[in-house]
Design an enzyme around this catalytic site. Structure first.
Site, mmCIF file in Angstrom:
data_model
loop_
_atom_site.group_PDB
_atom_site.id
_atom_site.type_symbol
_atom_site.label_atom_id
_atom_site.label_comp_id
_atom_site.label_asym_id
_atom_site.label_seq_id
_atom_site.Cartn_x
_atom_site.Cartn_y
_atom_site.Cartn_z
ATOM 1 N N ASP A 14 0.833 -1.359 -0.078
ATOM 2 C CA ASP A 14 0.060 -0.003 -0.028
ATOM 3 C C ASP A 14 0.772 1.405 -0.006
ATOM 4 O O ASP A 14 0.767 1.997 0.852
ATOM 5 C CB ASP A 14 -0.742 0.000 1.132
ATOM 6 C CG ASP A 14 -0.172 0.207 2.643
ATOM 7 O OD1 ASP A 14 -0.790 0.698 3.541
ATOM 8 O OD2 ASP A 14 1.017 -0.393 2.625
ATOM 9 N N ASP A 19 6.962 1.116 1.968
ATOM 10 C CA ASP A 19 6.449 0.243 0.960
ATOM 11 C C ASP A 19 7.378 0.321 -0.164
ATOM 12 O O ASP A 19 7.950 -0.543 -1.017
ATOM 13 C CB ASP A 19 5.048 0.304 0.277
ATOM 14 C CG ASP A 19 4.026 0.067 1.564
ATOM 15 O OD1 ASP A 19 3.827 1.195 2.290
ATOM 16 O OD2 ASP A 19 3.427 -1.134 1.557
ATOM 17 N N ASN A 41 -2.436 2.848 3.422
ATOM 18 C CA ASN A 41 -2.173 4.235 3.671
ATOM 19 C C ASN A 41 -2.688 5.118 3.109
ATOM 20 O O ASN A 41 -2.969 6.184 3.567
ATOM 21 C CB ASN A 41 -0.532 4.324 2.988
ATOM 22 C CG ASN A 41 0.557 3.618 4.150
ATOM 23 O OD1 ASN A 41 0.360 3.717 5.338
ATOM 24 N ND2 ASN A 41 1.247 2.707 3.449
ATOM 25 N N THR A 125 3.041 -5.858 2.793
ATOM 26 C CA THR A 125 3.436 -4.908 3.459
ATOM 27 C C THR A 125 2.200 -3.786 3.831
ATOM 28 O O THR A 125 2.358 -2.646 4.176
ATOM 29 C CB THR A 125 4.558 -4.041 2.880
ATOM 30 O OG1 THR A 125 3.906 -3.662 1.576
ATOM 31 C CG2 THR A 125 5.758 -5.180 2.689
ATOM 32 N N PHE A 166 -1.035 -0.394 12.396
ATOM 33 C CA PHE A 166 -2.011 0.054 11.284
ATOM 34 C C PHE A 166 -2.513 -1.091 10.455
ATOM 35 O O PHE A 166 -3.755 -1.068 10.043
ATOM 36 C CB PHE A 166 -1.271 1.010 10.566
ATOM 37 C CG PHE A 166 -1.920 1.789 9.291
ATOM 38 C CD1 PHE A 166 -1.762 1.211 8.112
ATOM 39 C CD2 PHE A 166 -2.834 2.755 9.467
ATOM 40 C CE1 PHE A 166 -2.434 1.738 6.976
ATOM 41 C CE2 PHE A 166 -3.614 3.370 8.577
ATOM 42 C CZ PHE A 166 -3.333 2.829 7.281
ATOM 43 N N ASN A 167 -1.541 -1.879 9.739
ATOM 44 C CA ASN A 167 -1.754 -2.694 8.785
ATOM 45 C C ASN A 167 -3.072 -3.785 9.215
ATOM 46 O O ASN A 167 -3.811 -4.149 8.515
ATOM 47 C CB ASN A 167 -0.614 -3.471 8.422
ATOM 48 C CG ASN A 167 0.188 -2.829 7.367
ATOM 49 O OD1 ASN A 167 -0.022 -1.726 6.812
ATOM 50 N ND2 ASN A 167 1.489 -3.165 7.158
ATOM 51 N N HIS A 241 9.732 0.198 8.516
ATOM 52 C CA HIS A 241 8.963 -1.047 8.778
ATOM 53 C C HIS A 241 8.820 -1.864 7.636
ATOM 54 O O HIS A 241 9.284 -3.006 7.992
ATOM 55 C CB HIS A 241 7.370 -0.604 8.922
ATOM 56 C CG HIS A 241 7.174 0.272 9.951
ATOM 57 N ND1 HIS A 241 7.150 0.022 11.177
ATOM 58 C CD2 HIS A 241 6.588 1.725 10.062
ATOM 59 C CE1 HIS A 241 6.803 1.022 12.020
ATOM 60 N NE2 HIS A 241 6.569 2.070 10.988
ATOM 61 N N ASP A 242 8.402 -1.570 6.457
ATOM 62 C CA ASP A 242 8.117 -2.774 5.295
ATOM 63 C C ASP A 242 9.369 -3.536 4.906
ATOM 64 O O ASP A 242 9.278 -4.684 4.662
ATOM 65 C CB ASP A 242 7.365 -2.163 4.174
ATOM 66 C CG ASP A 242 5.835 -1.484 4.673
ATOM 67 O OD1 ASP A 242 5.400 -0.717 3.959
ATOM 68 O OD2 ASP A 242 5.501 -2.234 5.699
HETATM 69 O O1 RIB Z 1 2.338 0.340 10.732
HETATM 70 C C1 RIB Z 1 3.189 0.552 9.767
HETATM 71 C C2 RIB Z 1 2.699 0.118 8.501
HETATM 72 O O2 RIB Z 1 1.550 0.588 8.146
HETATM 73 C C3 RIB Z 1 3.583 0.093 7.314
HETATM 74 O O3 RIB Z 1 3.313 -1.027 6.222
HETATM 75 C C4 RIB Z 1 3.325 1.210 6.767
HETATM 76 O O4 RIB Z 1 3.500 1.454 5.237
HETATM 77 C C5 RIB Z 1 1.328 1.236 6.793
HETATM 78 O O5 RIB Z 1 1.090 0.510 6.010
HETATM 79 CA CA CA Z 2 2.907 -0.312 3.876
#
Ligand code: RIB
Ligand code: CA
Length: 313
Positions: A14, A19, A41, A125, A166-167, A241-242
């Site tokens: 996303d 990403d 996102n 991701t 979040f994801n 993160h990703d």
């Molecule tokens: O919480 C971080 C995640 O949420 C990452 O994948 C960022 O790109 C968002 O998608």
């Molecule tokens: Ca992401």
């Protein structure tokens, strides 16, 4: 995985700043068969446009298939407060005439996995909506995927709420189906990804790589770090993160993992979207279902990132 092997990969994402960096790593260190996009996102139209833009920036000839515009059950929530209105704010986006290969990401995932039984890693991701729908459409995927490596969750903390990352929180029902599917699952959660903070000196190393792609990524990281500095702390540095979900597959020597049972909370007032990991070590607990990334060698990961971006022009 044998050291030096380029694993077969699909990237479901996303984009999203992190990403975008994950795509750069996946394309260089794996045999990337395709990219699929999901709402997260930002809305699907934007995540798909951003994936196409990043393929242009990186000079990738990889098909991009658009996927789910909304979670399975929940209302879509987005993260412009981190990624900006476009979802890839910071650098000017280069013009291109690239278009999605299809709007059937799920069908592409199913067909591609079945064409490479036992050999394909699906790296996810973003929210797990596409992955859950693919497993619904083809339950055989759970046994024919080499594995699914996700960025998501956290042990034990979240980022959108104290409990939920979040994801996972965008589509908890999808995450629950994936975590209960029996698919070989690797999870890079916030407790791991926050070990890899990208600050100004690292961004300068990226920019010093030279070339348009590295400059674009340095501008992305500048924006991303500043956004994190305003939302989460007074430090202009963002956790990458990703890319951890990619490195867990392409560079497994850079992480350590622990097999744990992880369940997805769906109903808690304060905990919906939480990845509930069983750390008790009891003999008669639920069988472990996830390889949870516990540590990341951030110094080595940064070297891999910089060396990778230096190879793009
Ligand atoms: O919480 C971080 C995640 O949420 C990452 O994948 C960022 O790109 C968002 O998608
Ligand atoms: Ca992401």
């Amino acid at each position: 995985m044998v050291a030096g092997e380029r694993p077969l990969l699909l990237l479901d994402c996303d984009p999203g700043h992190d990403d975008a960096l994950a795509l750069a790593l996946a394309a260089r260190h794996g045999e990337l068969l395709g990219v699929t996009t999901v709402a997260g996102n930002v809305a699907l139209e934007r995540t798909t446009a951003n994936a196409l833009t990043m393929c242009e920036v990186l000079g990738l000839d990889v098909p991009v298939h658009a996927g789910s515009p909304r979670p399975l059950v929940a209302e879509l929530r987005t993260a412009e407060f981190i990624h900006g209105t476009s979802g890839l704010d910071g650098p000017a986006h280069p013009p291109h005439r690239r278009t999605p290969a299809s709007d059937d990401a799920v069908g592409f995932i199913v067909d591609t996995v079945r064409a490479h039984p036992g050999a394909l890693w699906l790296i996810a991701t973003g929210p797990l909506t596409n992955v859950a729908l693919a497993l619904r459409a083809a339950p055989d995927l759970a046994g024919s995927l080499r594995g699914v490596s996700i960025m998501g969750g956290g042990v034990p903390w979240g980022n959108v709420t104290p409990a939920a990352e979040f994801n996972i929180l965008v589509d908890p029902e999808a995450a629950d189906e994936v975590f209960r599917s029996g698919v070989p699952l690797t999870m890079a959660g916030l407790d791991a990804t926050h070990q890899w903070m990208i600050d100004a000196p690292i961004i300068e190393r990226v920019r010093a790589c030279g070339g348009a792609a590295a400059a674009f990524c340095a501008d992305l990281l500048d924006f991303y770090g500043a956004a994190y500095g305003t939302v989460y702390s007074d430090r202009n540095a963002g956790p990458l993160h990703d890319p951890v979900a990619v490195l867990a597959v392409t560079h497994p020597q850079l992480v350590t993992t622990e097999r744990l049972h992880v369940a997805i909370e769906l109903t808690g007032t304060h905990t919906r979207g939480m990845t509930v990991a069983d750390l008790r070590g009891v003999r008669r607990g639920a069988a472990p279902n996830v390889d949870v990334v516990r540590t990341v060698d951030a110094t080595a990961a940064t070297d891999v990132l910089v060396d990778t971006l230096a190879e793009y022009r």
